[in-house]
Design a protein around this motif. Structure first.
Motif: not given
Length: 102
Positions: A4-24
């Motif tokens: 997940a780290q190698a193919d960029g999935t983890m970066d996308k997940l962290m980005y989505a979590a950041g957006i969710l945090g800002i919305m909350v």
């Protein structure tokens, strides 16, 4: 995990979590922060309060504005204690001048 780290999935997940945090945080500001302007614009019965105008633009914009101001001040290395005391002094002065409701 390494895949997940190698193919960029983890970066996308962290980005989505950041957006969710800002919305909350944004939704919490409307429920947990209360400030209301009492200034009237106009005269007589046609006078409109500043708060009605701001709520017409975006409901909760006052709380959001104050929250982002506090966030910005914390980034400038102001202590939380200074912000709390400053908020109390600001509120007392604005209520005494009739700018904000007590």
């Amino acid at each position: 995990m390494a895949k997940a780290q190698a193919d960029g999935t983890m970066d996308k997940l962290m980005y989505a979590a950041g957006i969710l945090g800002i919305m909350v945080i944004g939704s919490m500001t409307c429920d947990m922060f209360w400030a209301e302007f009492s200034l009237k614009i106009g005269s007589g019965e046609t006078a409109t309060s500043l708060q009605e105008i701001l709520n017409g633009i975006l409901p909760g914009i006052t709380a959001l504005g104050f929250t982002w101001f506090y966030y910005w001040m914390l980034g400038k290395k102001f202590s939380a204690t200074t912000l709390v005391i400053g908020t109390m002094v600001f509120g007392i002065i604005m209520a005494a001048l009739g700018v904000m409701k007590a």
